[in-house]
Design an enzyme around this catalytic site. Structure first.
Site, PDB file in Angstrom:
ATOM      1  N   HIS A  14      15.426  -3.568   4.343  1.00  0.00           N
ATOM      2  CA  HIS A  14      16.698  -2.567   4.100  1.00  0.00           C
ATOM      3  C   HIS A  14      17.455  -1.970   5.345  1.00  0.00           C
ATOM      4  CE1 HIS A  14      13.034  -1.958   1.179  1.00  0.00           C
ATOM      5  NE2 HIS A  14      13.787  -3.076   0.793  1.00  0.00           N
ATOM      6  N   GLU A  17      17.398   1.463   6.901  1.00  0.00           N
ATOM      7  CA  GLU A  17      16.072   2.166   7.413  1.00  0.00           C
ATOM      8  C   GLU A  17      16.197   1.949   8.929  1.00  0.00           C
ATOM      9  OE1 GLU A  17      12.881   0.625   4.963  1.00  0.00           O
ATOM     10  OE2 GLU A  17      13.735   1.316   3.130  1.00  0.00           O
ATOM     11  N   ASN A  63      13.460  -7.279  -0.164  1.00  0.00           N
ATOM     12  CA  ASN A  63      11.981  -7.126  -0.216  1.00  0.00           C
ATOM     13  C   ASN A  63      11.389  -7.404  -1.377  1.00  0.00           C
ATOM     14  OD1 ASN A  63       9.545  -6.739   1.319  1.00  0.00           O
ATOM     15  ND2 ASN A  63       9.275  -4.606   0.825  1.00  0.00           N
ATOM     16  N   ARG A  64      12.199  -8.048  -2.353  1.00  0.00           N
ATOM     17  CA  ARG A  64      11.719  -8.478  -3.761  1.00  0.00           C
ATOM     18  C   ARG A  64      11.931 -10.010  -3.855  1.00  0.00           C
ATOM     19  NH1 ARG A  64      10.608  -3.674  -2.634  1.00  0.00           N
ATOM     20  NH2 ARG A  64      10.326  -2.192  -4.067  1.00  0.00           N
ATOM     21  N   HIS A 106       9.205   0.000   7.642  1.00  0.00           N
ATOM     22  CA  HIS A 106       9.993   0.430   6.803  1.00  0.00           C
ATOM     23  C   HIS A 106      10.047   1.882   7.227  1.00  0.00           C
ATOM     24  CE1 HIS A 106      10.885  -2.862   3.805  1.00  0.00           C
ATOM     25  NE2 HIS A 106       9.818  -3.267   4.418  1.00  0.00           N
ATOM     26  N   GLU A 164       5.172   2.142   7.103  1.00  0.00           N
ATOM     27  CA  GLU A 164       5.931   3.040   6.446  1.00  0.00           C
ATOM     28  C   GLU A 164       5.978   4.396   6.869  1.00  0.00           C
ATOM     29  OE1 GLU A 164       9.035   3.279   3.748  1.00  0.00           O
ATOM     30  OE2 GLU A 164       7.425   1.667   2.991  1.00  0.00           O
ATOM     31  N   TYR A 275      14.369   4.544  -4.702  1.00  0.00           N
ATOM     32  CA  TYR A 275      13.599   4.342  -6.232  1.00  0.00           C
ATOM     33  C   TYR A 275      14.032   5.012  -7.224  1.00  0.00           C
ATOM     34  CZ  TYR A 275       9.504   2.307  -3.388  1.00  0.00           C
ATOM     35  OH  TYR A 275       8.790   1.565  -2.573  1.00  0.00           O
TER      36      TYR A 275
END
Length: 293
Positions: A14, A17, A63-64, A106, A164, A275
């Site tokens: 991402h 980040e 990340n998907r 992340h 994370e 999110y």
């Protein structure tokens, strides 16, 4: 014994980040920091275009994109789909086995501190998690089972996991979290080095694990617009107990919305900025003690 031959450190999947972005840039500039005698360490930036633009992604969440179907579909043309295929080739060069370990870096706007995100219960991952949490009590371990090739980068190999860290705003570097993450990466690499050398003594230690049970979305109206915020009593209380009947959300009119579950849960990723678009206000977990691994 599982031998570690190649490990990959990925930052900036991402693009906003920055902890992972600048750690990878540092490791690329000073490779001796992550080199170990018994295995090779590859470091790479996940999403260069998004990093350049200071955005989470260009077309879709990278990340998907690491699903079996997506990686095999040559018709997918978004930047992140193409980049996912490039990363797969970097992690699995021709005539070489896939990397043994993926350390995916992340950061989050939620108050997650130093978190390890595991997708499976491989004994070596559990032993690593127990070691890291024993040497640094700030480390928390979150388990959310993901099948191989489920879309997350970490799901591409059995020993893939996420570090994370937060809370840190998107597009911002936090020096203390940067330093703590860097030291955690070194501790991971040192552990795998000692593992390869047969120097890990098996301990009957107890691992505290926060296991995923589901997600909660924000209250929304018929147009899909949110109608409430994370309650002030819950904000920044990641990994703390949330009991039935305690405040969960606060509406814009000032009305409390209470948690109506039947048992105590431990929310994490509370109010994660990225999110909102995914319809997730928080993840819910159950706290468990793992003894045999």
């Amino acid at each position: 014994m599982t031998q570690i031959n190649r490990a990959a450190i990925v930052g900036g999947s991402h693009g906003n980040e920055l902890t992972g972005v600048y750690l990878v840039k540092k490791f690329q500039q000073y490779p001796n920091l992550v080199n170990r005698s018994t295995f090779e360490t590859l470091v790479l930036l996940g999403n260069p275009k998004a990093i350049e633009k200071g955005r989470r992604y260009i077309d879709k969440d990278l990340n998907r994109c690491f699903t079996h179907q997506g990686l095999q579909n040559s018709l997918l043309s978004s930047y992140e789909d193409i980049r996912a295929k490039e990363i797969q080739q970097l992690l699995h060069p021709r005539n070489q086995p896939f990397v043994d370990v993926i350390i995916d870096l992340h950061s989050t706007t939620a108050n997650m501190g130093l978190s390890l995100l595991l997708s499976n219960m491989h004994p070596l991952l559990l032993q690593l998690a127990a070691h890291l949490s024993s040497i640094n009590p700030l480390v928390k371990v979150y388990f959310h089972q993901q099948l191989r090739g489920s879309g997350f980068l970490r799901s591409m190999c059995e020993l893939g996991f996420v570090i994370e860290v937060g809370a840190v705003p998107q597009g911002v570097l936090d020096a203390e979290l940067f330093r703590q993450t860097e030291q955690l990466v070194y501790a991971v690499l040192d552990y795998f080095e000692r593992h390869n050398q047969g120097k890990i003594s098996q301990k009957n230690s107890t691992l505290t694990l926060y296991q995923y049970t589901g997600v909660i979305d924000y209250p929304r109206n018929e147009r899909g617009e949110i109608e409430a915020m994370i309650h002030p009593q819950l904000q920044f209380r990641d990994y703390e107990p949330l009991n039935p009947g305690e405040p969960l959300f606060l509406t814009f009119e000032g009305k409390d919305v209470f948690y109506d579950g039947v048992s105590t849960v431990y929310p994490i990723f509370i109010n994660e900025a990225a999110y909102y678009e995914k319809g997730i206000a928080m993840h819910l977990t159950q706290k468990q003690l793992i003894h045999d691994y």
